[in-house]
Design a protein around this motif. Structure first.
Motif, mmCIF file in Angstrom:
data_model
loop_
_atom_site.group_PDB
_atom_site.id
_atom_site.type_symbol
_atom_site.label_atom_id
_atom_site.label_comp_id
_atom_site.label_asym_id
_atom_site.label_seq_id
_atom_site.Cartn_x
_atom_site.Cartn_y
_atom_site.Cartn_z
ATOM 1 N N ALA A 187 31.122 44.738 52.718
ATOM 2 C CA ALA A 187 30.778 43.376 52.318
ATOM 3 C C ALA A 187 30.673 43.338 50.800
ATOM 4 C CB ALA A 187 29.463 42.929 52.957
ATOM 5 N N LEU A 188 30.756 42.126 50.239
ATOM 6 C CA LEU A 188 30.678 41.948 48.793
ATOM 7 C C LEU A 188 29.779 40.749 48.477
ATOM 8 C CD1 LEU A 188 34.447 42.388 47.800
ATOM 9 C CD2 LEU A 188 32.572 43.924 47.149
ATOM 10 N N GLY A 189 29.163 40.811 47.293
ATOM 11 C CA GLY A 189 28.378 39.689 46.802
ATOM 12 C C GLY A 189 29.077 39.054 45.614
ATOM 13 N N LEU A 190 28.972 37.742 45.470
ATOM 14 C CA LEU A 190 29.629 37.058 44.357
ATOM 15 C C LEU A 190 29.112 37.545 43.013
ATOM 16 C CD1 LEU A 190 30.007 33.275 45.294
ATOM 17 C CD2 LEU A 190 31.786 35.003 45.043
ATOM 18 N N ALA A 191 27.828 37.875 42.949
ATOM 19 C CA ALA A 191 27.242 38.311 41.681
ATOM 20 C C ALA A 191 27.910 39.577 41.157
ATOM 21 C CB ALA A 191 25.742 38.538 41.847
ATOM 22 N N ASP A 192 28.499 40.375 42.055
ATOM 23 C CA ASP A 192 29.180 41.600 41.638
ATOM 24 C C ASP A 192 30.613 41.350 41.185
ATOM 25 O OD1 ASP A 192 26.915 43.108 42.387
ATOM 26 O OD2 ASP A 192 27.606 43.153 44.470
ATOM 27 N N LEU A 193 31.080 40.106 41.304
ATOM 28 C CA LEU A 193 32.486 39.798 41.020
ATOM 29 C C LEU A 193 32.649 38.784 39.892
ATOM 30 C CD1 LEU A 193 33.579 39.445 44.760
ATOM 31 C CD2 LEU A 193 34.027 41.402 43.271
ATOM 32 N N VAL A 194 31.586 38.552 39.126
ATOM 33 C CA VAL A 194 31.652 37.518 38.085
ATOM 34 C C VAL A 194 32.618 37.893 36.967
ATOM 35 C CG1 VAL A 194 29.374 36.570 38.532
ATOM 36 C CG2 VAL A 194 29.624 38.489 36.930
ATOM 37 N N ASP A 195 32.899 39.178 36.791
ATOM 38 C CA ASP A 195 33.808 39.598 35.718
ATOM 39 C C ASP A 195 35.234 39.827 36.208
ATOM 40 O OD1 ASP A 195 31.779 39.584 33.787
ATOM 41 O OD2 ASP A 195 31.116 41.584 34.388
ATOM 42 N N ALA A 196 35.454 39.714 37.511
ATOM 43 C CA ALA A 196 36.805 39.879 38.057
ATOM 44 C C ALA A 196 37.643 38.648 37.734
ATOM 45 C CB ALA A 196 36.734 40.103 39.562
ATOM 46 N N ARG A 197 38.964 38.788 37.753
ATOM 47 C CA ARG A 197 39.855 37.643 37.559
ATOM 48 C C ARG A 197 40.001 36.896 38.882
ATOM 49 N NH1 ARG A 197 45.061 38.966 36.546
ATOM 50 N NH2 ARG A 197 44.735 40.988 37.520
ATOM 51 N N TRP A 198 39.917 35.552 38.812
ATOM 52 C CA TRP A 198 39.969 34.723 40.006
ATOM 53 C C TRP A 198 41.100 33.710 39.912
ATOM 54 C CZ3 TRP A 198 36.524 34.466 44.311
ATOM 55 C CH2 TRP A 198 35.530 35.448 44.293
ATOM 56 N N LEU A 199 41.582 33.299 41.071
ATOM 57 C CA LEU A 199 42.517 32.181 41.114
ATOM 58 C C LEU A 199 41.729 30.876 40.982
ATOM 59 C CD1 LEU A 199 44.876 33.072 44.107
ATOM 60 C CD2 LEU A 199 45.317 33.393 41.671
ATOM 61 N N GLN A 200 42.200 30.000 40.116
ATOM 62 C CA GLN A 200 41.659 28.644 40.059
ATOM 63 C C GLN A 200 42.516 27.796 40.982
ATOM 64 O OE1 GLN A 200 39.482 26.375 40.017
ATOM 65 N NE2 GLN A 200 38.993 26.285 37.838
ATOM 66 N N THR A 201 41.962 27.376 42.096
ATOM 67 C CA THR A 201 42.727 26.668 43.112
ATOM 68 C C THR A 201 41.841 25.627 43.777
ATOM 69 O OG1 THR A 201 43.645 26.921 45.356
ATOM 70 C CG2 THR A 201 42.273 28.696 44.557
ATOM 71 N N PRO A 202 42.403 24.486 44.197
ATOM 72 C CA PRO A 202 41.604 23.486 44.918
ATOM 73 C C PRO A 202 40.988 24.028 46.199
ATOM 74 C CG PRO A 202 43.693 22.538 44.199
ATOM 75 C CD PRO A 202 43.784 24.000 43.937
ATOM 76 N N VAL A 235 47.290 36.339 45.612
ATOM 77 C CA VAL A 235 46.241 37.367 45.725
ATOM 78 C C VAL A 235 46.870 38.733 45.935
ATOM 79 C CG1 VAL A 235 44.348 38.204 47.157
ATOM 80 C CG2 VAL A 235 44.466 35.785 46.573
ATOM 81 N N ALA A 236 47.836 38.826 46.847
ATOM 82 C CA ALA A 236 48.473 40.110 47.153
ATOM 83 C C ALA A 236 49.141 40.712 45.928
ATOM 84 C CB ALA A 236 49.489 39.929 48.272
ATOM 85 N N ALA A 237 49.659 39.855 45.029
ATOM 86 C CA ALA A 237 50.322 40.339 43.812
ATOM 87 C C ALA A 237 49.339 40.534 42.662
ATOM 88 C CB ALA A 237 51.414 39.351 43.404
ATOM 89 N N ASP A 238 48.040 40.457 42.943
ATOM 90 C CA ASP A 238 46.985 40.756 41.966
ATOM 91 C C ASP A 238 46.903 39.737 40.820
ATOM 92 O OD1 ASP A 238 44.803 42.181 41.120
ATOM 93 O OD2 ASP A 238 45.963 43.661 39.974
ATOM 94 N N HIS A 239 47.143 38.453 41.137
ATOM 95 C CA HIS A 239 46.946 37.415 40.125
ATOM 96 C C HIS A 239 45.485 36.984 40.042
ATOM 97 C CE1 HIS A 239 51.149 36.717 39.101
ATOM 98 N NE2 HIS A 239 51.433 36.834 40.387
ATOM 99 N N GLY A 240 44.695 37.314 41.049
ATOM 100 C CA GLY A 240 43.289 36.942 41.040
ATOM 101 C C GLY A 240 42.716 36.928 42.443
ATOM 102 N N LEU A 241 41.383 36.938 42.522
ATOM 103 C CA LEU A 241 40.689 36.888 43.809
ATOM 104 C C LEU A 241 40.442 35.441 44.207
ATOM 105 C CD1 LEU A 241 37.906 39.584 43.143
ATOM 106 C CD2 LEU A 241 40.320 39.933 43.701
ATOM 107 N N THR A 242 40.051 35.241 45.447
ATOM 108 C CA THR A 242 39.625 33.918 45.896
ATOM 109 C C THR A 242 38.763 34.085 47.135
ATOM 110 O OG1 THR A 242 40.363 31.643 46.287
ATOM 111 C CG2 THR A 242 41.543 33.393 47.456
ATOM 112 N N LEU A 243 38.071 33.012 47.515
ATOM 113 C CA LEU A 243 37.319 32.964 48.762
ATOM 114 C C LEU A 243 38.088 32.114 49.762
ATOM 115 C CD1 LEU A 243 33.551 32.314 47.856
ATOM 116 C CD2 LEU A 243 34.582 34.436 48.654
ATOM 117 N N LEU A 244 38.166 32.606 50.994
ATOM 118 C CA LEU A 244 38.860 31.881 52.057
ATOM 119 C C LEU A 244 38.109 32.074 53.368
ATOM 120 C CD1 LEU A 244 42.583 32.855 51.345
ATOM 121 C CD2 LEU A 244 41.594 30.571 51.084
ATOM 122 N N PRO A 245 38.254 31.143 54.309
ATOM 123 C CA PRO A 245 37.721 31.411 55.645
ATOM 124 C C PRO A 245 38.460 32.580 56.272
ATOM 125 C CG PRO A 245 39.095 29.441 55.637
ATOM 126 C CD PRO A 245 38.912 29.831 54.210
#
Length: 294
Positions: A187-202, A235-245
């Protein structure tokens, strides 16, 4: 403030042109000018500069109110007409891209099997648009999704009286490349991922994550679409992380380089789907709403 004048004002401000607004609204340019002058006379303030055409400070303040006012006006009209309309078997469903998950899709199939005459057209759109379509009568029912604390309602656009019922909640996962150092975590917490690169997506606005955790979440890539398949490829190509169901990642499980999904442990959030509708007299729309809400 006459809603017709407000509509003209919003259209002129959006185009930055009296002539373009006239073409869209089907008026002459002089008629548009007269309507803007009438609105300015009503308020006793200039609302638009003429050269170039742009809102004054008072005009900018009015624009903040005009959208919600016009939406509520259209919603009121639609609500009255809906109450007097005869029930029909041809229904339009407005849904956000992640709202029709396996649970909702199965319920929709059950509703159609129970009423062979039922015809449903599904329109995918953004959350505010789904709310507006239901409020304005352009859709019979809506489905909206988003991040929420368990059992908490979604934050939806205020479009007047509307019923919003939770229809499903499922686990959220952090989507990351299969070879990512954190892909094997339980499992992961968001607080541990604040410095990771993320996808900006709707599908997962970073502003929402910053509201929950604070600053951080740098943008790795800004994607303006809402195609889940595209997001998973990014995500698979390492452009950034995201949250999904969690169910959204099941479609990629057979890919050679499928992204990994690690459950989100903190903060405690779920992916929530809500059914939206106005007043529903007995009939196919009410029956479909009952099945979709479980």
């Amino acid at each position: 403030m006459d809603p017709h004048l407000l509509t003209t004002f919003v259209t002129v401000a959006r185009h930055g042109s009296f002539s373009a607004a006239a073409a869209e609204l089907g008026y002459t340019q002089s008629a548009v000018s007269q309507q803007i002058a009438a609105l300015e006379a009503d308020l006793g303030l200039p609302l638009l500069l003429r050269r170039p055409v742009e809102p004054t400070e008072a005009g900018r303040r009015l624009l903040e109110h005009a959208g919600p006012l016009l939406l509520r006006h259209r919603a009121a009209r639609a609500d009255v007409l809906r109450a007097a309309a005869r029930p029909g078997h041809r229904l339009r469903l407005a849904a956000t891209p992640l709202a029709v998950n396996p649970v909702v899709a199965a319920r929709l199939a059950r509703a159609r099997a129970g009423n062979p005459r039922l015809e449903v057209s599904l329109h995918t759109c953004g959350r505010d648009q789904a709310v507006a379509m239901v409020a304005e009568g352009r859709a019979d029912l809506g489905l909206a999704d988003g991040l929420a604390a368990p059992s908490d309602p979604l934050r939806l656009l205020d479009a007047g009286p509307m019923t919003a019922v939770g229809v499903s909640e499922e686990e959220l996962v952090v989507a990351l490349p299969a070879g990512h150092p954190l892909a094997g975590r339980a499992a992961l917490g968001l607080a541990d991922l604040v410095d990771a690169r993320w996808l900006q997506t709707p599908l997962c606005p970073l502003a929402r994550l910053r509201d929950l955790v604070g600053d951080g979440f740098p943008v790795g890539l800004d994607y303006h679409g809402d195609n889940v398949h595209t997001v998973l490829n990014l995500v698979a190509a390492d452009h950034g992380l995201t949250l999904l169901p969690a169910s959204a990642l099941s479609v990629s499980s057979l890919w050679e380089a499928a992204p990994a999904g690690v459950p989100l442990a903190a903060p405690r959030l779920v992916h929530r789907v809500e059914l939206l509708h106005g007043a529903l007299p007995p009939g196919p729309a009410a029956d479909l709403a009952a099945v979709l809400s479980g």
